[in-house]
Write an enzyme that holds these catalytic residues in place. Structure first.
Site, short mmCIF file in Angstrom:
data_model
loop_
_atom_site.label_atom_id
_atom_site.label_comp_id
_atom_site.label_asym_id
_atom_site.label_seq_id
_atom_site.Cartn_x
_atom_site.Cartn_y
_atom_site.Cartn_z
N TYR A 3 0.83 -1.21 0.00
CA TYR A 3 0.00 0.00 0.00
C TYR A 3 0.86 1.26 0.00
CZ TYR A 3 -3.49 3.42 1.53
OH TYR A 3 -4.31 4.53 1.62
N1 LIG Z 1 -9.34 6.16 5.08
C1 LIG Z 1 -8.07 6.44 5.32
O1 LIG Z 1 -7.64 6.46 6.50
C2 LIG Z 1 -7.14 6.77 4.18
C3 LIG Z 1 -5.90 7.35 4.50
C4 LIG Z 1 -5.05 7.72 3.47
C5 LIG Z 1 -5.43 7.57 2.15
N2 LIG Z 1 -6.63 6.98 1.86
C6 LIG Z 1 -6.99 6.87 0.44
O2 LIG Z 1 -8.17 7.59 0.20
C7 LIG Z 1 -8.83 7.08 -0.95
C8 LIG Z 1 -10.31 6.90 -0.64
O3 LIG Z 1 -10.45 5.90 0.35
P1 LIG Z 1 -11.55 5.91 1.49
O4 LIG Z 1 -10.84 5.87 2.77
O5 LIG Z 1 -12.55 6.96 1.24
O6 LIG Z 1 -12.12 4.43 1.29
P2 LIG Z 1 -13.49 3.83 0.73
O7 LIG Z 1 -14.64 4.41 1.46
O8 LIG Z 1 -13.30 2.36 0.76
O9 LIG Z 1 -13.53 4.37 -0.77
C9 LIG Z 1 -12.76 3.80 -1.78
C10 LIG Z 1 -13.46 4.08 -3.10
O10 LIG Z 1 -12.66 3.56 -4.16
C11 LIG Z 1 -13.52 2.94 -5.09
N3 LIG Z 1 -12.81 1.91 -5.84
C12 LIG Z 1 -12.03 0.90 -5.36
N4 LIG Z 1 -11.58 0.14 -6.36
C13 LIG Z 1 -12.05 0.68 -7.51
C14 LIG Z 1 -11.93 0.34 -8.89
N5 LIG Z 1 -11.21 -0.71 -9.29
N6 LIG Z 1 -12.56 1.12 -9.80
C15 LIG Z 1 -13.29 2.18 -9.41
N7 LIG Z 1 -13.43 2.56 -8.13
C16 LIG Z 1 -12.84 1.81 -7.19
C17 LIG Z 1 -14.65 2.36 -4.24
O11 LIG Z 1 -15.84 2.27 -4.99
P3 LIG Z 1 -16.51 0.92 -5.53
O12 LIG Z 1 -16.39 -0.12 -4.46
O13 LIG Z 1 -17.89 1.35 -5.87
O14 LIG Z 1 -15.71 0.59 -6.74
C18 LIG Z 1 -14.83 3.43 -3.19
O15 LIG Z 1 -15.75 4.39 -3.62
C19 LIG Z 1 -8.09 5.78 -1.30
O16 LIG Z 1 -7.20 6.02 -2.37
C20 LIG Z 1 -7.31 5.48 -0.03
O17 LIG Z 1 -6.14 4.74 -0.29
C21 LIG Z 1 -7.49 6.56 2.85
#
Ligand SMILES: NC(=O)c1ccc[n+]([C@@H]2O[C@H](COP(=O)([O-])OP(=O)(O)OC[C@H]3O[C@@H](n4cnc5c(N)ncnc54)[C@H](OP(=O)(O)O)[C@@H]3O)[C@@H](O)[C@H]2O)c1
Length: 246
Positions: free
Chosen positions: A157
């Site tokens: 990751y």
């Molecule tokens: N939460 C944290 O603490 C955190 C910290 C640092 C960075 N991030 C980053 O923030 C971003 C958003 O994450 P989040 O925390 O909001 O998580 P989340 O609620 O799980 O959202 C992830 C989103 O990515 C979409 N997705 C995943 N695989 C995909 C694919 N192959 N094609 C199209 N869409 C896809 C999912 O939609 P579907 O399932 O509908 O495809 C979902 O809407 C990510 O890049 C994550 O790495 C998160």
């Protein structure tokens, strides 16, 4: 209100978490938001929520981890729009494999969505972004920063996110005369990405004393996309309550 009036904004991963929060916030500010994600049911819910307050949103169901799907998405979007003002490359997954659990499939899957999709979306939407003198915001992570060195289950990751940071800097420099490119590095944000919902395990790890909420991130994305950030490009911005401070 209306800071994004007349703007067309693509948000990947808009079916939950930070992408959903950003979509709702941009729509409240008058943008037309194009939501991208795989889950049609959850995506339709976000469209409904936005429509209820009179906002404009469209869902494009697409797995953007494959180039042919990205090309198809460009085709579908360009049938209705000739420019894109903001591309928020947000979609991602969180692999938590220890070294002995990592295999080729996990590496490929993580890079395909966390990194390859960002490169491909940027490449294929570039001409529409340039037409709008628009901006890209990439969602990396605190995990991709140099200061992040203690994750025993973050090899894949964190590496995908470090790659996103590097890509963002190169793109910002090479396209500085046409579009702005910035990159956010969230810390611990309460979203669906966490299967273990016991956030108390982060107690004491965040200097500001709390985990983040999706809106904490959405507000920063809105700022970076807005004219208030018109002289910012190539910025790698932690949004983490101080968690990445060494
Ligand atoms: N939460 C944290 O603490 C955190 C910290 C640092 C960075 N991030 C980053 O923030 C971003 C958003 O994450 P989040 O925390 O909001 O998580 P989340 O609620 O799980 O959202 C992830 C989103 O990515 C979409 N997705 C995943 N695989 C995909 C694919 N192959 N094609 C199209 N869409 C896809 C999912 O939609 P579907 O399932 O509908 O495809 C979902 O809407 C990510 O890049 C994550 O790495 C998160």
């Amino acid at each position: 209100m209306n800071r994004m009036r007349g703007k067309t904004v693509i948000i990947t991963g808009a079916t939950s978490g930070m992408g959903k929060a950003t979509a709702v916030m941009f729509a409240r500010e008058g943008a037309e938001v194009l939501l991208v994600g795989r889950n049609e049911k959850r995506g339709a819910e976000v469209v409904r929520e936005i429509s209820e307050f009179g906002g404009k949103a469209r869902l494009y169901v697409c797995d953007i981890s494959f180039e042919e799907n990205v090309l198809n998405l460009v085709h579908r979007i360009s049938e209705s729009y000739d420019k894109i003002d903001v591309l928020f490359n947000n979609a991602g997954i969180w692999d938590t494999s220890a070294l002995e659990e990592i295999d080729e499939e996990r590496i490929r899957k993580s890079f395909a969505i966390n990194y390859d999709a960002i490169v491909l979306m940027s490449k294929y939407f570039m001409s529409m972004l340039v037409r709008a003198k628009g901006s890209i915001i990439n969602n990396a992570s605190m995990g991709g920063l140099d200061s992040f060195v203690n994750g025993t289950k973050q090899y894949v990751y964190a590496s995908t996110k470090a790659a996103v940071i590097k890509f963002s800097k190169l793109l910002a420099k090479n396209y500085a005369d046409s579009i702005r490119v910035n990159c956010i590095c969230p810390g611990i944000i309460e979203t669906e990405i966490f299967i273990n919902r016991d956030f108390s395990r982060f107690d004491g790890t965040i200097p500001m004393g709390r985990i983040g909420q999706p809106d904490d991130v959405a507000k920063v994305v809105l700022f970076l996309a807005s004219d208030d950030a018109s002289y910012l490009t190539g910025v790698i911005l932690p949004i983490d309550g101080g968690a990445s401070l060494v």
